[in-house]
Design a protein around this motif. Structure first.
Motif, PDB file in Angstrom:
ATOM      1  N   ASP A 158       0.837  -1.216   0.000  1.00 21.87           N
ATOM      2  CA  ASP A 158       0.000   0.000   0.000  1.00 21.87           C
ATOM      3  C   ASP A 158       0.867   1.259   0.000  1.00 21.87           C
ATOM      4  O   ASP A 158       0.602   2.215  -0.731  1.00 21.87           O
ATOM      5  CB  ASP A 158      -0.908   0.013   1.238  1.00 21.87           C
ATOM      6  N   LYS A 159       1.887   1.263   0.821  1.00 24.58           N
ATOM      7  CA  LYS A 159       2.768   2.420   0.954  1.00 24.58           C
ATOM      8  C   LYS A 159       3.456   2.746  -0.373  1.00 24.58           C
ATOM      9  O   LYS A 159       3.498   3.901  -0.818  1.00 24.58           O
ATOM     10  CB  LYS A 159       3.808   2.146   2.038  1.00 24.58           C
ATOM     11  N   VAL A 160       3.997   1.698  -1.018  1.00 20.33           N
ATOM     12  CA  VAL A 160       4.727   1.908  -2.280  1.00 20.33           C
ATOM     13  C   VAL A 160       3.770   2.337  -3.387  1.00 20.33           C
ATOM     14  O   VAL A 160       4.075   3.257  -4.165  1.00 20.33           O
ATOM     15  CB  VAL A 160       5.480   0.618  -2.691  1.00 20.33           C
ATOM     16  N   ILE A 161       2.608   1.691  -3.464  1.00 20.06           N
ATOM     17  CA  ILE A 161       1.650   2.016  -4.524  1.00 20.06           C
ATOM     18  C   ILE A 161       1.075   3.425  -4.343  1.00 20.06           C
ATOM     19  O   ILE A 161       0.900   4.161  -5.319  1.00 20.06           O
ATOM     20  CB  ILE A 161       0.523   0.967  -4.574  1.00 20.06           C
ATOM     21  N   ASP A 162       0.783   3.801  -3.116  1.00 20.07           N
ATOM     22  CA  ASP A 162       0.276   5.159  -2.863  1.00 20.07           C
ATOM     23  C   ASP A 162       1.288   6.212  -3.319  1.00 20.07           C
ATOM     24  O   ASP A 162       0.920   7.229  -3.924  1.00 20.07           O
ATOM     25  CB  ASP A 162      -0.030   5.343  -1.373  1.00 20.07           C
ATOM     26  N   LYS A 163       2.543   5.961  -3.031  1.00 22.44           N
ATOM     27  CA  LYS A 163       3.597   6.886  -3.458  1.00 22.44           C
ATOM     28  C   LYS A 163       3.720   6.886  -4.977  1.00 22.44           C
ATOM     29  O   LYS A 163       3.915   7.940  -5.600  1.00 22.44           O
ATOM     30  CB  LYS A 163       4.928   6.476  -2.823  1.00 22.44           C
ATOM     31  N   PHE A 164       3.564   5.704  -5.567  1.00 20.39           N
ATOM     32  CA  PHE A 164       3.644   5.577  -7.026  1.00 20.39           C
ATOM     33  C   PHE A 164       2.501   6.327  -7.691  1.00 20.39           C
ATOM     34  O   PHE A 164       2.697   7.040  -8.684  1.00 20.39           O
ATOM     35  CB  PHE A 164       3.598   4.086  -7.402  1.00 20.39           C
ATOM     36  N   LYS A 165       1.293   6.196  -7.133  1.00 25.82           N
ATOM     37  CA  LYS A 165       0.120   6.862  -7.715  1.00 25.82           C
ATOM     38  C   LYS A 165       0.234   8.377  -7.626  1.00 25.82           C
ATOM     39  O   LYS A 165      -0.236   9.103  -8.518  1.00 25.82           O
ATOM     40  CB  LYS A 165      -1.156   6.392  -6.999  1.00 25.82           C
TER      41      LYS A 165
END
Length: 220
Positions: free
Chosen positions: A113-120
């Motif tokens: 979740d942390k990585v994807i949120d930053k990616f988005k």
């Protein structure tokens, strides 16, 4: 959170120890057997070997024991590479199976979740259009590589991410949760990793020992 950190530290300490056993102790034992095999061939070839140059000695050994010397040379170079490659694959499978069995989703989902949120937040256009899903997958892999998570955790997540397919995902569907899809796909991919086996280690050492026996008995 502290329990997860303690568990992660314990898990990857075990992985480091496995790496040490296979790639340090295993490589040393393999090299030791290989050197002894090579010295046996030189000894059996006669005392005259000491009066020739290095290149000439190699050519002479090939001439006197073409099969035995040839197999020994191949094993000396191929064995360490196989031990390292298959050893790393074994360690990765061991960690994945242990992690998924114990608390895979609990530990990995927040990180994903942390990585994807930053990616988005950085590249929202890729998720809105989904025009190039192969590029999206590569960008996600890079995002996990660039994250500040434990290196083994990153390796595991990248390993799982490489196994998923985004072809059937419709990014235009507003009801689709991209994060949930990625999380579930990664976990499913990791669950499909087969139970690791150390048979490769004993097979590689066994082949080297059999070669030594054949050399000692001058069968080859």
């Amino acid at each position: 959170m502290n329990d997860n950190l303690k568990y992660t530290a314990k898990l990857f300490s075990s992985a480091t120890f496995s790496f040490f056993k296979i790639n340090i102790i295993g490589q040393f034992l393999y090299a030791l057997i290989g050197v002894f095999t090579l010295c046996t061939i030189v000894y059996q070839s006669g005392t005259g070997m000491g009066h020739v140059t290095g290149g000439a000695a190699i050519m002479l050994l090939f001439a006197l024991r073409p099969i035995g010397f040839g197999l020994t040379v191949i094993s000396i170079f191929a064995g360490p590479f196989l031990l390292f490659t298959l050893g790393n694959k074994y360690i990765m499978s061991k960690i994945i199976n242990k992690l998924i069995l114990d608390k895979g989703e609990v530990l990995l989902f927040p990180i994903i979740d942390k990585v994807i949120d930053k990616f988005k937040s950085k590249q929202p256009e890729l998720l809105k259009t989904g025009a190039d899903k192969a590029m999206l997958q590569l960008k996600l892999i890079q995002a996990f590589k660039d994250s500040d998570e434990n290196k083994w955790v990153k390796k595991i997540l990248i390993y799982g991410l490489k196994k998923i397919s985004l072809d059937e995902v419709d990014f235009k569907d507003e009801n689709v949760s991209f994060s949930d899809i990625i999380k579930n796909k990664i976990i499913t991919g990791l669950k499909n990793v087969s139970q690791p086996s150390r048979n490769f280690f004993w097979i590689i050492l066994g082949v080297q020992i059999i070669l030594l026996i054949l050399i000692l008995t001058q069968v080859i």
